[in-house]
Enzyme design. Structure first.
Site, PDB file in Angstrom:
ATOM      1  N   ILE A 130       0.992  -1.463  -0.031  1.00 33.87           N
ATOM      2  CA  ILE A 130       0.317  -0.270   0.435  1.00 33.87           C
ATOM      3  C   ILE A 130       0.717   1.317  -0.138  1.00 33.87           C
ATOM      4  O   ILE A 130       1.210   1.975  -0.880  1.00 33.87           O
ATOM      5  CB  ILE A 130      -1.623   0.245   0.952  1.00 33.87           C
ATOM      6  CG1 ILE A 130      -2.254  -1.428   1.102  1.00 33.87           C
ATOM      7  CG2 ILE A 130      -1.372   1.104   0.951  1.00 33.87           C
ATOM      8  CD1 ILE A 130      -2.572  -1.411   0.555  1.00 33.87           C
TER       9      ILE A 130
ATOM     10  N   SER B 181      -8.520  -0.606   8.843  1.00 32.15           N
ATOM     11  CA  SER B 181      -9.131  -1.789   8.149  1.00 32.15           C
ATOM     12  C   SER B 181     -10.426  -2.002   7.770  1.00 32.15           C
ATOM     13  O   SER B 181     -11.611  -1.968   8.939  1.00 32.15           O
ATOM     14  CB  SER B 181      -8.400  -3.296   8.807  1.00 32.15           C
ATOM     15  OG  SER B 181      -9.241  -4.448   7.949  1.00 32.15           O
TER      16      SER B 181
ATOM     17  N   THR C  46     -11.205  -5.057   8.964  1.00 34.01           N
ATOM     18  CA  THR C  46     -12.080  -6.520   9.985  1.00 34.01           C
ATOM     19  C   THR C  46     -12.129  -5.584  11.161  1.00 34.01           C
ATOM     20  O   THR C  46     -12.890  -6.348  12.421  1.00 34.01           O
ATOM     21  CB  THR C  46     -10.965  -6.680   9.912  1.00 34.01           C
ATOM     22  OG1 THR C  46      -9.653  -5.497  10.196  1.00 34.01           O
ATOM     23  CG2 THR C  46      -9.984  -7.416   9.095  1.00 34.01           C
TER      24      THR C  46
ATOM     25  N   TYR D 151      -4.756  -8.955  15.200  1.00 36.82           N
ATOM     26  CA  TYR D 151      -5.039  -7.980  13.393  1.00 36.82           C
ATOM     27  C   TYR D 151      -5.717  -6.643  13.707  1.00 36.82           C
ATOM     28  O   TYR D 151      -6.053  -5.531  14.039  1.00 36.82           O
ATOM     29  CB  TYR D 151      -4.543  -8.527  12.584  1.00 36.82           C
ATOM     30  CG  TYR D 151      -4.884  -7.607  11.435  1.00 36.82           C
ATOM     31  CD1 TYR D 151      -5.986  -7.410  10.684  1.00 36.82           C
ATOM     32  CD2 TYR D 151      -3.790  -6.825  11.000  1.00 36.82           C
ATOM     33  CE1 TYR D 151      -6.117  -6.420   9.508  1.00 36.82           C
ATOM     34  CE2 TYR D 151      -4.054  -5.266  10.411  1.00 36.82           C
ATOM     35  CZ  TYR D 151      -5.083  -5.621   9.239  1.00 36.82           C
ATOM     36  OH  TYR D 151      -5.236  -4.593   8.728  1.00 36.82           O
TER      37      TYR D 151
ATOM     38  N   LYS E  52      -6.421  -2.572  15.276  1.00 39.04           N
ATOM     39  CA  LYS E  52      -7.229  -0.929  13.888  1.00 39.04           C
ATOM     40  C   LYS E  52      -8.180  -0.515  14.773  1.00 39.04           C
ATOM     41  O   LYS E  52      -8.123  -0.014  15.198  1.00 39.04           O
ATOM     42  CB  LYS E  52      -7.975  -1.886  13.003  1.00 39.04           C
ATOM     43  CG  LYS E  52      -6.061  -2.388  11.863  1.00 39.04           C
ATOM     44  CD  LYS E  52      -5.641  -1.422  11.872  1.00 39.04           C
ATOM     45  CE  LYS E  52      -4.352  -1.444  10.457  1.00 39.04           C
ATOM     46  NZ  LYS E  52      -2.765  -0.935  10.437  1.00 39.04           N
TER      47      LYS E  52
ATOM     48  N   ASN F 116      -3.527 -14.349   1.245  1.00 41.03           N
ATOM     49  CA  ASN F 116      -4.750 -13.727   0.722  1.00 41.03           C
ATOM     50  C   ASN F 116      -4.963 -13.833  -0.641  1.00 41.03           C
ATOM     51  O   ASN F 116      -4.508 -14.552  -1.085  1.00 41.03           O
ATOM     52  CB  ASN F 116      -4.159 -12.072   0.254  1.00 41.03           C
ATOM     53  CG  ASN F 116      -4.493 -11.193   2.031  1.00 41.03           C
ATOM     54  OD1 ASN F 116      -3.800 -10.348   2.117  1.00 41.03           O
ATOM     55  ND2 ASN F 116      -5.403 -11.099   3.080  1.00 41.03           N
TER      56      ASN F 116
ATOM     57  N   GLY G 215     -12.542 -18.631  10.804  1.00 39.78           N
ATOM     58  CA  GLY G 215     -12.339 -17.230  11.258  1.00 39.78           C
ATOM     59  C   GLY G 215     -13.381 -16.462   9.448  1.00 39.78           C
ATOM     60  O   GLY G 215     -14.029 -14.795  10.092  1.00 39.78           O
ATOM     61  N   ASP G 216     -13.392 -17.458   8.653  1.00 44.08           N
ATOM     62  CA  ASP G 216     -13.740 -16.633   7.278  1.00 44.08           C
ATOM     63  C   ASP G 216     -15.492 -15.865   7.853  1.00 44.08           C
ATOM     64  O   ASP G 216     -16.168 -16.939   7.956  1.00 44.08           O
ATOM     65  CB  ASP G 216     -13.096 -17.311   5.764  1.00 44.08           C
ATOM     66  CG  ASP G 216     -12.122 -17.588   5.497  1.00 44.08           C
ATOM     67  OD1 ASP G 216     -11.565 -15.907   5.925  1.00 44.08           O
ATOM     68  OD2 ASP G 216     -11.733 -18.016   4.469  1.00 44.08           O
TER      69      ASP G 216
HETATM   70  C1  WQD Z   1     -10.307 -13.491   0.810  1.00 42.10           C
HETATM   71  C2  WQD Z   1     -11.854 -14.476  -0.546  1.00 42.10           C
HETATM   72  C3  WQD Z   1     -10.865 -16.613   1.541  1.00 42.10           C
HETATM   73  C4  WQD Z   1      -7.357 -17.525   0.492  1.00 42.10           C
HETATM   74  C5  WQD Z   1      -8.177  -9.735   4.574  1.00 42.10           C
HETATM   75  C6  WQD Z   1      -7.124  -9.193   5.775  1.00 42.10           C
HETATM   76  C7  WQD Z   1      -6.768  -8.563   5.652  1.00 42.10           C
HETATM   77  C8  WQD Z   1      -7.661  -7.299   5.131  1.00 42.10           C
HETATM   78  C9  WQD Z   1      -7.818  -7.742   3.477  1.00 42.10           C
HETATM   79  C10 WQD Z   1      -5.829  -5.583   5.588  1.00 42.10           C
HETATM   80  C11 WQD Z   1     -12.027 -15.732   1.297  1.00 42.10           C
HETATM   81  C12 WQD Z   1     -11.084 -16.856   0.339  1.00 42.10           C
HETATM   82  C13 WQD Z   1      -8.620 -17.254   0.345  1.00 42.10           C
HETATM   83  C14 WQD Z   1      -7.089 -18.685  -0.650  1.00 42.10           C
HETATM   84  C15 WQD Z   1      -9.172 -18.320  -1.047  1.00 42.10           C
HETATM   85  N1  WQD Z   1      -6.194  -6.321   4.677  1.00 42.10           N
HETATM   86  N2  WQD Z   1      -9.734 -17.423   0.148  1.00 42.10           N
HETATM   87  N3  WQD Z   1      -7.786 -19.697  -0.944  1.00 42.10           N
HETATM   88  O1  WQD Z   1     -10.030 -13.119   4.341  1.00 42.10           O
HETATM   89  O2  WQD Z   1     -11.069 -11.404   2.990  1.00 42.10           O
HETATM   90  O3  WQD Z   1      -9.725 -10.703   4.453  1.00 42.10           O
HETATM   91  O4  WQD Z   1      -8.301  -9.158   3.499  1.00 42.10           O
HETATM   92  O5  WQD Z   1      -6.745  -5.155   6.802  1.00 42.10           O
HETATM   93  O6  WQD Z   1      -5.302  -8.935   4.801  1.00 42.10           O
HETATM   94  O7  WQD Z   1      -8.215  -9.013   6.844  1.00 42.10           O
HETATM   95  O8  WQD Z   1      -8.930 -11.488   2.805  1.00 42.10           O
HETATM   96  O9  WQD Z   1      -7.833 -12.315   0.369  1.00 42.10           O
HETATM   97  O10 WQD Z   1      -7.414 -14.326   3.159  1.00 42.10           O
HETATM   98  O11 WQD Z   1      -9.518 -13.893   1.244  1.00 42.10           O
HETATM   99  O12 WQD Z   1     -10.504 -18.626  -0.956  1.00 42.10           O
HETATM  100  O13 WQD Z   1      -5.684 -19.305  -0.787  1.00 42.10           O
HETATM  101  O14 WQD Z   1     -10.497 -15.180  -1.018  1.00 42.10           O
HETATM  102  O15 WQD Z   1     -12.138 -17.669   1.859  1.00 42.10           O
HETATM  103  O16 WQD Z   1     -13.100 -15.324   0.999  1.00 42.10           O
HETATM  104  P1  WQD Z   1     -10.118 -11.525   3.308  1.00 42.10           P
HETATM  105  P2  WQD Z   1      -8.223 -12.438   1.365  1.00 42.10           P
END
Ligand code: WQD
Length: 337
Positions: free
Chosen positions: A12, A124, A126, A148, A152, A198, A293-294
């Site tokens: 970023i 974030s 989050t 995390y 924030k 991610n 946690g998702d």
């Molecule tokens: C996105 C979607 C997963 C990886 C993160 C964190 C934090 C924040 C931004 C700043 C979900 C799916 C992921 C993979 C998958 N950053 N996935 N296979 O969890 O929304 O949040 O985003 O604050 O870093 O909170 O992002 O990219 O990890 O997941 O299926 O190998 O992709 O289940 O649905 P997330 P993500």
């Protein structure tokens, strides 16, 4: 303005450095390079024709921050430095609380001592935890579901209390949704260390042949195709959000919070297919159980940033995938390569 950009060598931060320099600001980067590369700043100079000053150090080191504020006559700070891996924060909570909160507290103490009270803070989405409704407005209930996110949430609370105690502070906290993509030059982009947490960088590494296939974490969510839905925001749009927030600070005493998101939700499979369009071939994946946690769906109501900052996301998911692929294919090993 003379801007101190913490974490400016990161994903970023480097994209924000480009926007600040191209807008005519002088940029001083403070980065401990734990999770980033100085090479990214050489690329920033290549893109903009202007060299950001790099000070290698830690925001938690008050002496260093004080010296940078004084030597460079800093007018405002954009604070993007911090640890940001959700899973890692669950495994190492003390490291996350110590690193992220120490950095913020030392930074604002040093700023206050030097009379520098203009701050853009990287927060974030989050902080919303598992939202009751989507799209999510800024006044939605806040709850941190991991350390995390808690750093924030606490960071925003610290800044809110600071601004309430001293009206000379002008602070904007930006709640990032899911940053993706890369600068269209292909010179800078996301360069995660180790296995990407991610989605998009993981797909990019599958496309580059560094990973065998994408694991789709669950296809039994209550969404159109059963996979998780998120608000993916092009990192250049996100960087421009920092620039407009910085310009807004002068007229905005107190602490204000804005969502930076596209307002559109895309599923995991929609992201995979968008990346396949960028690469021009299909990419292998396997559906595996949900990641603990998702949540099912998370997307922003970005109307407050549009109303107050005149900001909205201009780039779509296809553009983000094309830009991410240009970066990944030109830099298969990231900056270290
Ligand atoms: C996105 C979607 C997963 C990886 C993160 C964190 C934090 C924040 C931004 C700043 C979900 C799916 C992921 C993979 C998958 N950053 N996935 N296979 O969890 O929304 O949040 O985003 O604050 O870093 O909170 O992002 O990219 O990890 O997941 O299926 O190998 O992709 O289940 O649905 P997330 P993500």
């Amino acid at each position: 303005m003379n801007v101190l950009l913490t974490g400016g060598a990161g994903y970023i931060g480097s994209h924000t450095a480009v926007e600040l320099l191209e807008a005519g600001h002088r940029v001083v980067v403070l980065d401990n390079l734990v999770n980033s590369h100085a090479e990214s700043l050489r690329r920033v100079e290549q893109i903009t024709g202007h060299a950001p000053v790099l000070v290698t150090g830690d925001c938690a080191d008050r002496e260093t921050v004080d010296r940078v504020l004084a030597e460079h006559a800093i007018d405002a700070v954009v604070h993007t430095a911090g640890l940001k891996a959700v899973g890692e924060s669950v495994a190492q909570p003390l490291r996350y609380y110590r690193n992220n909160l120490d950095a913020l507290l030392s930074l604002v103490e040093a700023m206050d001592a030097r009379g520098v009270r203009n701050l853009v803070f990287s927060s974030s989405a989050t902080v919303y935890g598992d939202p009751e409704t989507v799209p999510i407005p800024e006044d939605a209930p806040l709850s941190a579901t991991n350390p995390y996110g808690a750093t924030k949430l606490f960071g925003e609370r610290i800044l809110g209390d600071l601004a309430a105690a001293d009206p000379r502070w002008h602070i904007v906290s930006l709640r990032y949704f899911n940053p993706v993509g890369a600068h269209p030059s292909g010179l800078i982009g996301e360069d995660p260390q180790g296995t990407p947490n991610n989605l998009l960088p993981y797909i990019a590494q599958v496309a580059a042949g560094r990973r065998e296939f994408l694991q789709v974490f669950g296809d039994d969510y209550d969404t159109a195709d059963g996979t998780g839905v998120r608000d993916y925001l092009h990192v250049v749009d996100l960087a421009r959000g920092h620039l407009v927030a910085l310009h807004h600070l002068a007229d905005a005493p107190g602490h204000r919070v804005y969502n930076l998101g596209s307002g559109k939700g895309y599923s995991v499979m929609e992201c995979l297919h968008a990346f396949e369009r960028a690469v021009g071939r299909s990419l292998p994946y396997k559906v595996v159980p949900r990641r603990p946690g998702d949540i099912a769906v998370c997307s922003a109501d970005p109307s407050a940033a549009a109303r107050d900052l005149g900001w909205k996301a201009d780039r779509d998911l296809d553009e983000a995938c094309a830009d991410a692929w240009r970066w990944q294919s030109a830099n298969p090993r990231g900056f270290a390569g």
